[in-house]
Design a protein around this motif. Sequence first.
Motif, PDB file in Angstrom:
ATOM      1  N   TYR A   1     -42.788  -3.894  20.810  1.00 51.73           N
ATOM      2  CA  TYR A   1     -42.993  -3.638  22.243  1.00 51.73           C
ATOM      3  C   TYR A   1     -43.942  -4.695  22.822  1.00 51.73           C
ATOM      4  CZ  TYR A   1     -43.733  -1.251  26.634  1.00 51.73           C
ATOM      5  OH  TYR A   1     -43.770  -0.957  27.967  1.00 51.73           O
ATOM      6  N   SER A   2     -43.849  -4.833  24.150  1.00 47.29           N
ATOM      7  CA  SER A   2     -44.713  -5.783  24.846  1.00 47.29           C
ATOM      8  C   SER A   2     -45.036  -5.238  26.229  1.00 47.29           C
ATOM      9  CB  SER A   2     -43.968  -7.106  24.984  1.00 47.29           C
ATOM     10  OG  SER A   2     -44.604  -7.915  25.938  1.00 47.29           O
ATOM     11  N   TYR A   3     -46.225  -5.533  26.699  1.00 43.87           N
ATOM     12  CA  TYR A   3     -46.603  -5.158  28.077  1.00 43.87           C
ATOM     13  C   TYR A   3     -46.337  -6.304  29.061  1.00 43.87           C
ATOM     14  CZ  TYR A   3     -48.669  -1.135  25.856  1.00 43.87           C
ATOM     15  OH  TYR A   3     -48.833   0.015  25.129  1.00 43.87           O
ATOM     16  N   SER A   4     -45.667  -7.366  28.572  1.00 43.83           N
ATOM     17  CA  SER A   4     -45.427  -8.543  29.416  1.00 43.83           C
ATOM     18  C   SER A   4     -44.638  -8.208  30.673  1.00 43.83           C
ATOM     19  CB  SER A   4     -44.639  -9.593  28.639  1.00 43.83           C
ATOM     20  OG  SER A   4     -45.388 -10.100  27.569  1.00 43.83           O
ATOM     21  N   LYS A   5     -43.610  -7.390  30.530  1.00 46.94           N
ATOM     22  CA  LYS A   5     -42.680  -7.174  31.642  1.00 46.94           C
ATOM     23  C   LYS A   5     -43.025  -5.892  32.404  1.00 46.94           C
ATOM     24  CE  LYS A   5     -40.485 -10.634  29.696  1.00 46.94           C
ATOM     25  NZ  LYS A   5     -40.141 -11.936  30.217  1.00 46.94           N
TER      26      LYS A   5
ATOM     27  N   CYS B   1     -36.118  -2.870  17.128  1.00 53.31           N
ATOM     28  CA  CYS B   1     -35.852  -2.675  18.564  1.00 53.31           C
ATOM     29  C   CYS B   1     -36.850  -3.471  19.380  1.00 53.31           C
ATOM     30  CB  CYS B   1     -35.931  -1.203  18.929  1.00 53.31           C
ATOM     31  SG  CYS B   1     -34.588  -0.305  18.189  1.00 53.31           S
ATOM     32  N   ASP B   2     -36.347  -4.507  20.019  1.00 55.17           N
ATOM     33  CA  ASP B   2     -37.173  -5.360  20.874  1.00 55.17           C
ATOM     34  C   ASP B   2     -37.089  -4.761  22.277  1.00 55.17           C
ATOM     35  OD1 ASP B   2     -38.507  -7.519  21.994  1.00 55.17           O
ATOM     36  OD2 ASP B   2     -36.676  -8.719  22.188  1.00 55.17           O
ATOM     37  N   GLU B   3     -38.191  -4.139  22.723  1.00 51.78           N
ATOM     38  CA  GLU B   3     -38.106  -3.303  23.934  1.00 51.78           C
ATOM     39  C   GLU B   3     -39.059  -3.698  25.058  1.00 51.78           C
ATOM     40  OE1 GLU B   3     -38.579   0.823  22.797  1.00 51.78           O
ATOM     41  OE2 GLU B   3     -36.463   0.906  22.244  1.00 51.78           O
ATOM     42  N   PRO B   4     -39.174  -4.984  25.394  1.00 44.65           N
ATOM     43  CA  PRO B   4     -40.128  -5.299  26.465  1.00 44.65           C
ATOM     44  C   PRO B   4     -39.696  -4.787  27.846  1.00 44.65           C
ATOM     45  CG  PRO B   4     -38.977  -7.288  25.777  1.00 44.65           C
ATOM     46  CD  PRO B   4     -38.542  -6.207  24.848  1.00 44.65           C
ATOM     47  N   TYR B   5     -38.413  -4.380  27.966  1.00 46.46           N
ATOM     48  CA  TYR B   5     -37.941  -3.923  29.290  1.00 46.46           C
ATOM     49  C   TYR B   5     -37.749  -2.397  29.328  1.00 46.46           C
ATOM     50  CZ  TYR B   5     -37.033  -8.903  29.594  1.00 46.46           C
ATOM     51  OH  TYR B   5     -37.190 -10.269  29.580  1.00 46.46           O
ATOM     52  N   ARG B   6     -38.330  -1.691  28.364  1.00 47.81           N
ATOM     53  CA  ARG B   6     -38.050  -0.257  28.210  1.00 47.81           C
ATOM     54  C   ARG B   6     -38.244   0.538  29.510  1.00 47.81           C
ATOM     55  NH1 ARG B   6     -41.532   2.077  23.722  1.00 47.81           N
ATOM     56  NH2 ARG B   6     -43.137   2.097  25.331  1.00 47.81           N
TER      57      ARG B   6
ATOM     58  N   ASP C   1     -51.037 -12.528  29.326  1.00 44.71           N
ATOM     59  CA  ASP C   1     -52.194 -11.921  28.649  1.00 44.71           C
ATOM     60  C   ASP C   1     -51.913 -11.560  27.200  1.00 44.71           C
ATOM     61  OD1 ASP C   1     -53.897 -12.041  30.966  1.00 44.71           O
ATOM     62  OD2 ASP C   1     -52.558 -10.557  31.831  1.00 44.71           O
ATOM     63  N   ARG C   2     -50.650 -11.697  26.800  1.00 47.27           N
ATOM     64  CA  ARG C   2     -50.219 -11.595  25.415  1.00 47.27           C
ATOM     65  C   ARG C   2     -50.679 -10.315  24.746  1.00 47.27           C
ATOM     66  NH1 ARG C   2     -46.541 -13.242  25.960  1.00 47.27           N
ATOM     67  NH2 ARG C   2     -46.061 -13.775  23.813  1.00 47.27           N
ATOM     68  N   ILE C   3     -50.045  -9.208  25.127  1.00 52.15           N
ATOM     69  CA  ILE C   3     -50.414  -7.944  24.493  1.00 52.15           C
ATOM     70  C   ILE C   3     -49.172  -7.058  24.288  1.00 52.15           C
ATOM     71  CG2 ILE C   3     -51.120  -6.861  26.720  1.00 52.15           C
ATOM     72  CD1 ILE C   3     -53.103  -6.372  23.518  1.00 52.15           C
TER      73      ILE C   3
HETATM   74  N1  PLP Z   1     -37.779 -10.309  23.832  1.00 52.06           N
HETATM   75  C1  PLP Z   1     -37.097 -10.446  24.967  1.00 52.06           C
HETATM   76  C2  PLP Z   1     -35.758  -9.796  25.063  1.00 52.06           C
HETATM   77  C3  PLP Z   1     -37.601 -11.166  26.048  1.00 52.06           C
HETATM   78  O1  PLP Z   1     -36.886 -11.287  27.162  1.00 52.06           O
HETATM   79  C4  PLP Z   1     -38.885 -11.775  25.899  1.00 52.06           C
HETATM   80  C5  PLP Z   1     -39.441 -12.595  26.973  1.00 52.06           C
HETATM   81  O2  PLP Z   1     -38.825 -12.945  27.948  1.00 52.06           O
HETATM   82  C6  PLP Z   1     -39.566 -11.604  24.692  1.00 52.06           C
HETATM   83  C7  PLP Z   1     -39.001 -10.878  23.684  1.00 52.06           C
HETATM   84  C8  PLP Z   1     -40.929 -12.208  24.492  1.00 52.06           C
HETATM   85  O3  PLP Z   1     -41.848 -11.409  25.170  1.00 52.06           O
HETATM   86  P1  PLP Z   1     -43.419 -11.661  25.123  1.00 52.06           P
HETATM   87  O4  PLP Z   1     -43.763 -12.460  26.333  1.00 52.06           O
HETATM   88  O5  PLP Z   1     -44.028 -10.314  25.195  1.00 52.06           O
HETATM   89  O6  PLP Z   1     -43.741 -12.357  23.866  1.00 52.06           O
END
Ligand code: PLP
Length: 393
Positions: free
Chosen positions: A240-244, A212-217, A251-253
Amino acid sequence: MNKKMLELGNNRSIIRELFEFSKIQKEKYGADKVYDFTLGNPSVPPHKAIDETIIELLNTKAPSYNHGYTSAPGDNEVRKAIADDLNKRFGTNYKFTNFYMTCGAAASLCITLKALTESNTDEILAMAPYFTEYKVFVEAAGATFGIVPANETFGINFAELDKMINKNTKAIIVNSPNNPSGVVYSEDELKKFAELLLKKEKEFNHSVYLICDEPYREIVYDGLKVPHIPSIYHNTVICYSYSKCLSLPGDRIGYILVPDQVDDSKDLYAACLGAGRALGYVCAPSLYQKVIERCATLTSDMNEYKKNRDLLYNGLKKVGFECVYPQGAFYLFVKSPEADANKFMEKAKKYNIVIVPSDGFGVKGYVRLAYCVSSKVIIDSMPAFEKLYNEYK
Ligand code: PLP
């Protein structure tokens, strides 16, 4: 020279290509005359506690604490804070040992894919429309990438999944809230998906994982909550990612969560450690790990995205465009008025509207508009969209 890498390096993604185009247009016509909807770069600033925490850390902690190596999978206290936050929100029982800190979702995915696959007979499926980089990540891991065609609503395509999951399928990547469609999978859909996966696990007598790729959770609207998929399907790994959600893309975390209930969870976690080593991803940025420890419960202000979602969706509907109603993330998927979305994208350029055709996302006939822009861009772009629409009357 690695030919595949050379090719990747020389061929910029269409999104980057269009972003560069819009930069040139802005120099030519002025920044306020170009409506750039290409990049998913958060427009809402990070919560003010982020900068305050960084300043406090720098003023109060030793450089070795802020900048030194942490243990390979991440600082224990940081992982504990994340586990506590998720346990509170989702009623789970995670421990810090279930988490591996990474440099964002891209790293989480690359590590997980490398950990789960061994050769190109191993297959990873993704459901269209999907984030374009999945193919790159899967193939870099040495596995085979398979695309599950989209259904009409861009929900989970059960009929196609049933046909496509086979003895070589190791995992399926799920991205909800979805980039590029903005669709959020419902709990009922996910339960039905879990039933299908259990059936396939029995049929092929091996584990089929969900990645589950959840950066927008946390970017969801109208009071919606994103279901916690590990509580629905046992073999779920979260990337998971704190990017969004915290607006920290540079900051890549982020992290990987391997719950105990996952088949061979200890080995899978260890394989993630190994893949992190092999890929050179050991030790996510130390300062930002410490920031997350203190800010794990926060998000950026999502009201801005909600305002933009409403402005863009309602505005384009009024002009006459057919759009997918985004329940989450910050993308609007718009049906191209002509079959070839590339031609539509080219026509839009005439009005200084820069949008991304859907072909790279595994779907034809749509364009993606990233509405993580200032509201003014959306408001100012409407007359241009009207002119563009009139070309098709
Ligand atoms: N997965 C999805 C669905 C994304 O939209 C993105 C970035 O736009 C990523 C992964 C990559 O995210 P990150 O910047 O945390 O590496």
